[in-house]
Design a protein around this motif. Sequence first.
Motif, mmCIF file in Angstrom:
data_model
loop_
_atom_site.group_PDB
_atom_site.id
_atom_site.type_symbol
_atom_site.label_atom_id
_atom_site.label_comp_id
_atom_site.label_asym_id
_atom_site.label_seq_id
_atom_site.Cartn_x
_atom_site.Cartn_y
_atom_site.Cartn_z
ATOM 1 N N THR A 32 4.762 18.718 -14.779
ATOM 2 C CA THR A 32 4.077 17.522 -14.899
ATOM 3 C C THR A 32 5.387 16.461 -14.829
ATOM 4 O OG1 THR A 32 2.173 17.758 -16.182
ATOM 5 C CG2 THR A 32 3.095 15.551 -16.534
ATOM 6 N N SER A 33 6.459 16.885 -15.409
ATOM 7 C CA SER A 33 7.623 16.222 -15.364
ATOM 8 C C SER A 33 8.137 15.983 -14.018
ATOM 9 C CB SER A 33 8.801 16.728 -16.232
ATOM 10 O OG SER A 33 8.523 16.854 -17.849
ATOM 11 N N THR A 34 8.173 17.257 -13.234
ATOM 12 C CA THR A 34 8.493 17.075 -11.876
ATOM 13 C C THR A 34 7.784 16.237 -10.954
ATOM 14 O OG1 THR A 34 9.388 19.161 -12.211
ATOM 15 C CG2 THR A 34 8.942 18.559 -9.839
ATOM 16 N N LEU A 35 6.469 16.067 -11.299
ATOM 17 C CA LEU A 35 5.556 15.089 -10.440
ATOM 18 C C LEU A 35 5.718 13.788 -10.895
ATOM 19 C CD1 LEU A 35 2.361 17.423 -10.418
ATOM 20 C CD2 LEU A 35 3.665 16.957 -8.552
ATOM 21 N N VAL A 36 5.970 13.471 -12.236
ATOM 22 C CA VAL A 36 6.295 12.108 -12.501
ATOM 23 C C VAL A 36 7.524 11.547 -11.821
ATOM 24 C CG1 VAL A 36 6.905 10.663 -14.410
ATOM 25 C CG2 VAL A 36 5.054 12.137 -14.757
ATOM 26 N N GLU A 37 8.643 12.629 -11.909
ATOM 27 C CA GLU A 37 9.789 12.176 -11.383
ATOM 28 C C GLU A 37 9.856 11.852 -9.641
ATOM 29 O OE1 GLU A 37 13.739 11.185 -10.520
ATOM 30 O OE2 GLU A 37 12.724 11.453 -12.666
ATOM 31 N N ARG A 38 8.611 12.553 -9.030
ATOM 32 C CA ARG A 38 8.365 12.307 -7.667
ATOM 33 C C ARG A 38 7.795 11.112 -7.496
ATOM 34 N NH1 ARG A 38 7.729 15.178 -2.855
ATOM 35 N NH2 ARG A 38 5.608 14.560 -1.671
ATOM 36 N N PHE A 39 6.796 10.577 -8.218
ATOM 37 C CA PHE A 39 6.010 9.420 -8.229
ATOM 38 C C PHE A 39 7.026 8.353 -8.572
ATOM 39 C CE2 PHE A 39 2.287 11.876 -10.082
ATOM 40 C CZ PHE A 39 1.973 12.455 -8.977
ATOM 41 N N VAL A 40 8.023 8.368 -9.260
ATOM 42 C CA VAL A 40 8.692 7.350 -9.504
ATOM 43 C C VAL A 40 9.822 7.236 -8.313
ATOM 44 C CG1 VAL A 40 11.112 6.732 -11.042
ATOM 45 C CG2 VAL A 40 8.721 7.499 -12.128
ATOM 46 N N ARG A 46 9.543 2.521 -2.580
ATOM 47 C CA ARG A 46 8.600 1.657 -1.843
ATOM 48 C C ARG A 46 7.879 2.482 -0.733
ATOM 49 N NH1 ARG A 46 8.611 -3.733 -4.094
ATOM 50 N NH2 ARG A 46 10.442 -4.063 -4.896
ATOM 51 N N SER A 47 7.886 3.741 -0.800
ATOM 52 C CA SER A 47 7.026 4.647 0.256
ATOM 53 C C SER A 47 5.707 4.322 0.041
ATOM 54 C CB SER A 47 7.666 6.096 0.105
ATOM 55 O OG SER A 47 9.045 6.109 0.298
ATOM 56 N N ALA A 48 5.483 4.134 -1.230
ATOM 57 C CA ALA A 48 3.864 3.942 -1.232
ATOM 58 C C ALA A 48 3.747 3.226 -2.621
ATOM 59 C CB ALA A 48 3.107 5.204 -1.580
ATOM 60 N N ALA A 49 2.348 2.518 -2.551
ATOM 61 C CA ALA A 49 2.056 1.972 -3.787
ATOM 62 C C ALA A 49 1.320 2.432 -4.836
ATOM 63 C CB ALA A 49 0.942 0.484 -3.274
ATOM 64 N N ARG A 51 -1.627 2.214 -6.092
ATOM 65 C CA ARG A 51 -2.957 2.681 -5.576
ATOM 66 C C ARG A 51 -2.971 3.688 -4.564
ATOM 67 N NH1 ARG A 51 -3.790 -0.170 -0.967
ATOM 68 N NH2 ARG A 51 -2.559 -1.935 -0.505
ATOM 69 N N GLN A 52 -1.814 4.045 -4.002
ATOM 70 C CA GLN A 52 -1.954 5.112 -2.681
ATOM 71 C C GLN A 52 -1.598 6.602 -3.369
ATOM 72 O OE1 GLN A 52 0.917 2.829 -0.254
ATOM 73 N NE2 GLN A 52 -0.599 2.826 1.265
ATOM 74 N N ILE A 53 -1.252 6.556 -4.508
ATOM 75 C CA ILE A 53 -0.744 7.912 -5.302
ATOM 76 C C ILE A 53 -2.122 8.585 -5.879
ATOM 77 C CG2 ILE A 53 0.405 9.233 -6.724
ATOM 78 C CD1 ILE A 53 2.736 6.983 -6.175
ATOM 79 N N ALA A 54 -2.457 9.959 -5.505
ATOM 80 C CA ALA A 54 -3.507 10.551 -6.346
ATOM 81 C C ALA A 54 -2.643 11.667 -7.103
ATOM 82 C CB ALA A 54 -4.437 11.203 -5.240
ATOM 83 N N ALA A 55 -2.818 11.836 -8.216
ATOM 84 C CA ALA A 55 -2.465 12.930 -9.229
ATOM 85 C C ALA A 55 -3.718 13.565 -9.813
ATOM 86 C CB ALA A 55 -1.324 12.291 -10.136
ATOM 87 N N ILE A 56 -3.585 15.006 -9.610
ATOM 88 C CA ILE A 56 -4.833 15.735 -10.199
ATOM 89 C C ILE A 56 -4.155 16.816 -11.112
ATOM 90 C CG2 ILE A 56 -6.610 17.275 -9.568
ATOM 91 C CD1 ILE A 56 -6.604 15.681 -6.980
ATOM 92 N N THR A 57 -4.486 16.774 -12.271
ATOM 93 C CA THR A 57 -4.296 17.855 -13.196
ATOM 94 C C THR A 57 -5.347 18.483 -13.768
ATOM 95 O OG1 THR A 57 -2.688 18.422 -15.259
ATOM 96 C CG2 THR A 57 -4.371 16.226 -15.275
ATOM 97 N N PHE A 58 -4.976 20.067 -14.068
ATOM 98 C CA PHE A 58 -6.012 20.759 -14.569
ATOM 99 C C PHE A 58 -6.106 21.035 -16.202
ATOM 100 C CE2 PHE A 58 -5.920 21.195 -10.014
ATOM 101 C CZ PHE A 58 -7.467 20.946 -9.679
ATOM 102 N N THR A 59 -5.190 20.503 -17.090
ATOM 103 C CA THR A 59 -5.251 20.868 -18.268
ATOM 104 C C THR A 59 -5.120 19.551 -18.892
ATOM 105 O OG1 THR A 59 -2.855 20.552 -18.511
ATOM 106 C CG2 THR A 59 -3.623 22.696 -17.908
ATOM 107 N N GLU A 60 -5.892 19.654 -20.148
ATOM 108 C CA GLU A 60 -6.032 18.472 -21.004
ATOM 109 C C GLU A 60 -4.786 17.885 -21.617
ATOM 110 O OE1 GLU A 60 -9.083 16.328 -23.902
ATOM 111 O OE2 GLU A 60 -9.551 17.919 -22.877
ATOM 112 N N LYS A 61 -3.709 18.754 -21.935
ATOM 113 C CA LYS A 61 -2.607 18.432 -22.640
ATOM 114 C C LYS A 61 -1.708 17.549 -21.497
ATOM 115 C CE LYS A 61 1.714 20.311 -24.318
ATOM 116 N NZ LYS A 61 2.440 21.300 -24.851
#
Length: 64
Positions: A32-40, A46-49, A51-61
């Motif tokens: 999750t930390s790696t993906l958050v860094e990627r999104f940031v 400004r490669s994407a807005a 609303r253009q980012i989709a993030a899917i996780t499979f754990t409640e935590k």
Amino acid sequence: MGKRELSKEQLAAARLLTRNVALTAGAGTGKTSTLVERFVTILKGRSAAVRQIAAITFTEKAAN
């Protein structure tokens, strides 16, 4: 939850913006930390807005 330091490999995955990534690893390894860094990185460059980012996780935590 404190800020996690990413490994060299995690930073590479977070900053490789020329292709899509999928991360698979055990619990507590920093997916999750790696993906958050990627999104940031994407948003700062400004490669994407938001609303253009989709993030899917499979754990409640990770979703909270």
